[in-house]
Design a protein around this motif. Sequence first.
Motif, PDB file in Angstrom:
ATOM      1  N   MET A 272       0.834  -1.202   0.000  1.00  0.00           N
ATOM      2  CA  MET A 272       0.000   0.000   0.000  1.00  0.00           C
ATOM      3  C   MET A 272       0.868   1.251   0.000  1.00  0.00           C
ATOM      4  SD  MET A 272      -3.410  -0.919   0.447  1.00  0.00           S
ATOM      5  CE  MET A 272      -4.329  -0.054   1.671  1.00  0.00           C
ATOM      6  N   SER A 273       1.939   1.214   0.793  1.00  0.00           N
ATOM      7  CA  SER A 273       2.872   2.342   0.847  1.00  0.00           C
ATOM      8  C   SER A 273       3.555   2.556  -0.503  1.00  0.00           C
ATOM      9  CB  SER A 273       3.911   2.091   1.944  1.00  0.00           C
ATOM     10  OG  SER A 273       4.872   3.108   1.970  1.00  0.00           O
ATOM     11  N   LEU A 274       3.931   1.457  -1.171  1.00  0.00           N
ATOM     12  CA  LEU A 274       4.567   1.546  -2.483  1.00  0.00           C
ATOM     13  C   LEU A 274       3.589   2.127  -3.514  1.00  0.00           C
ATOM     14  CD1 LEU A 274       6.816   1.040  -4.492  1.00  0.00           C
ATOM     15  CD2 LEU A 274       6.161  -1.383  -4.566  1.00  0.00           C
ATOM     16  N   CYS A 275       2.337   1.693  -3.474  1.00  0.00           N
ATOM     17  CA  CYS A 275       1.321   2.234  -4.393  1.00  0.00           C
ATOM     18  C   CYS A 275       1.144   3.738  -4.188  1.00  0.00           C
ATOM     19  CB  CYS A 275      -0.019   1.528  -4.172  1.00  0.00           C
ATOM     20  SG  CYS A 275      -0.083  -0.164  -4.802  1.00  0.00           S
ATOM     21  N   GLU A 276       1.192   4.157  -2.926  1.00  0.00           N
ATOM     22  CA  GLU A 276       1.067   5.589  -2.622  1.00  0.00           C
ATOM     23  C   GLU A 276       2.239   6.364  -3.209  1.00  0.00           C
ATOM     24  OE1 GLU A 276       0.454   8.533   1.266  1.00  0.00           O
ATOM     25  OE2 GLU A 276       0.809   6.385   1.541  1.00  0.00           O
ATOM     26  N   ARG A 277       3.460   5.805  -3.069  1.00  0.00           N
ATOM     27  CA  ARG A 277       4.650   6.477  -3.625  1.00  0.00           C
ATOM     28  C   ARG A 277       4.606   6.527  -5.149  1.00  0.00           C
ATOM     29  NH1 ARG A 277       7.213   3.253   0.192  1.00  0.00           N
ATOM     30  NH2 ARG A 277       8.218   1.937  -1.381  1.00  0.00           N
ATOM     31  N   LEU A 278       3.944   5.544  -5.768  1.00  0.00           N
ATOM     32  CA  LEU A 278       3.815   5.526  -7.230  1.00  0.00           C
ATOM     33  C   LEU A 278       2.712   6.462  -7.716  1.00  0.00           C
ATOM     34  CD1 LEU A 278       4.174   1.682  -7.896  1.00  0.00           C
ATOM     35  CD2 LEU A 278       5.813   3.460  -8.563  1.00  0.00           C
ATOM     36  N   GLY A 279       1.962   7.043  -6.775  1.00  0.00           N
ATOM     37  CA  GLY A 279       0.920   7.995  -7.128  1.00  0.00           C
ATOM     38  C   GLY A 279      -0.343   7.351  -7.679  1.00  0.00           C
ATOM     39  N   LEU A 280      -0.618   6.111  -7.275  1.00  0.00           N
ATOM     40  CA  LEU A 280      -1.784   5.396  -7.792  1.00  0.00           C
ATOM     41  C   LEU A 280      -3.052   5.834  -7.066  1.00  0.00           C
ATOM     42  CD1 LEU A 280      -0.295   1.790  -8.120  1.00  0.00           C
ATOM     43  CD2 LEU A 280      -0.186   3.690  -9.737  1.00  0.00           C
ATOM     44  N   ASP A 281      -4.193   5.509  -7.657  1.00  0.00           N
ATOM     45  CA  ASP A 281      -5.498   5.860  -7.102  1.00  0.00           C
ATOM     46  C   ASP A 281      -5.782   5.013  -5.859  1.00  0.00           C
ATOM     47  OD1 ASP A 281      -8.097   6.528  -6.587  1.00  0.00           O
ATOM     48  OD2 ASP A 281      -8.938   5.709  -8.431  1.00  0.00           O
ATOM     49  N   LYS A 282      -5.975   5.699  -4.727  1.00  0.00           N
ATOM     50  CA  LYS A 282      -6.175   4.974  -3.465  1.00  0.00           C
ATOM     51  C   LYS A 282      -7.448   4.147  -3.479  1.00  0.00           C
ATOM     52  CE  LYS A 282      -6.056   5.466   1.545  1.00  0.00           C
ATOM     53  NZ  LYS A 282      -5.924   6.373   2.707  1.00  0.00           N
ATOM     54  N   ASP A 283      -8.501   4.640  -4.144  1.00  0.00           N
ATOM     55  CA  ASP A 283      -9.755   3.884  -4.224  1.00  0.00           C
ATOM     56  C   ASP A 283      -9.547   2.536  -4.909  1.00  0.00           C
ATOM     57  OD1 ASP A 283     -11.301   5.636  -2.901  1.00  0.00           O
ATOM     58  OD2 ASP A 283     -12.439   6.374  -4.608  1.00  0.00           O
ATOM     59  N   THR A 284      -8.577   2.493  -5.826  1.00  0.00           N
ATOM     60  CA  THR A 284      -8.288   1.252  -6.552  1.00  0.00           C
ATOM     61  C   THR A 284      -7.371   0.341  -5.749  1.00  0.00           C
ATOM     62  OG1 THR A 284      -8.547   2.330  -8.702  1.00  0.00           O
ATOM     63  CG2 THR A 284      -7.335   0.260  -8.673  1.00  0.00           C
TER      64      THR A 284
END
Length: 408
Positions: A272-284
């Motif tokens: 989840m932290s990596l997805c946040e750093r990649l700038g991905l959509d949190k809802d997804t």
Amino acid sequence: MKDLIKKWNQLSLVKRIIIGLIIGIILALTVPEKAKIVVIFGSLFVGALKAVAPMLVFFLVMSAISQHKSGHKTNMKSILILYLAGTFLAGLVAVIASFIFPIKIILPGGAGAENLTPPGGVVEVIKALLLNIVENPVKALYNANYIGILSWAVIIGIALRNAENSTKTMITNVSDALSEVVRLVINFAPLGIMGLVFESIAANGLQSLLSYGQLLMLLVGTMLFVALVVNPIIVFLCIRKNPYPLVFKCLKDSGITAFFTRSSAANIPVNMSLCERLGLDKDTYSVSIPLGATINMAGAAVTISVLSLAAVNTLGIKVDIPTAFILSILSAVSACGASGVAGGSLLLIPLACSLFGIPNDIAMKVVGVGFIVGIIQDSCETALNSSTDVLFTAAAEFAKWRKEGKNN
């Protein structure tokens, strides 16, 4: 002592884990009887991860679904297709690799597999999956039935979408707190890994691992091929640009941690932290990452296919192309249900073996081999599974950005 602790904390988690790994090996080879106390560290580490992971998945998904904004589009359909395609292709690659490099194994007495009961057929696996979906939510949490946990989290999350904001905030706060607990537990990974490695080597010895060297090379080699060749091709078809920077980032930031914790569910906060750093959509990614920890099982598909065909080769059974293709499909379907069956991917090997008419008692001996090589096989399997969760989530998101003309 304070300076020593300070220097220890300044080291990266991976370096600390490697130190724990080395100490565990040295103790197991030099003073196995005197150092038995370190086994408790491994038991405590695994116990803590198993205890918090089910609640983490439940609250993460419930929070994400309840906070979802009406009309906001997600990429869940694309991600689900990538998960299923990746798992099937991993099983297919494992079958092809087993044909190119046929392996024969020494069948032990089924150590570690005596008290396990494998499913009787693919219908039974599907039936078990469906029953797990509607299992009592409290029982699902107690038994770590992630299929059931996921289904109830989605249902309750949808029901809470019209709840007061204060209620949604409370659920989010619990989710964040559980993520912090998992991070705290993972900080103790060096001690846990030391205990786990010591226990494995003291019980089986390095010689037992070396005797299955060819099998391990095929398993690990196939998983590396999936991670470094198959997955990049899938990602390239989505984003139409060099996939390797994203592939290597996912392997480094997610795969290494998952390799040592050996738990996709426990690695969810890292992903989840990596997805946040990649700038991905949190809802997804709030939904796709916990979902991936449950059904995105490329590593499990590889394990099921390779070990089943190793048994086939050992027994001298001839396999035709159509049957091999069916095995690829069967291993993919079984892998998706691995988290809902006690014993994980290893316990589904007898199901695949039944495709070739291999008796259950012999198939369970193959499961015993799986337990022997499990210290390496399970770590590599989890690393592939967990890193691919982020990889495919990011690939789907970047593909959406490309269509919309955004710069990613």
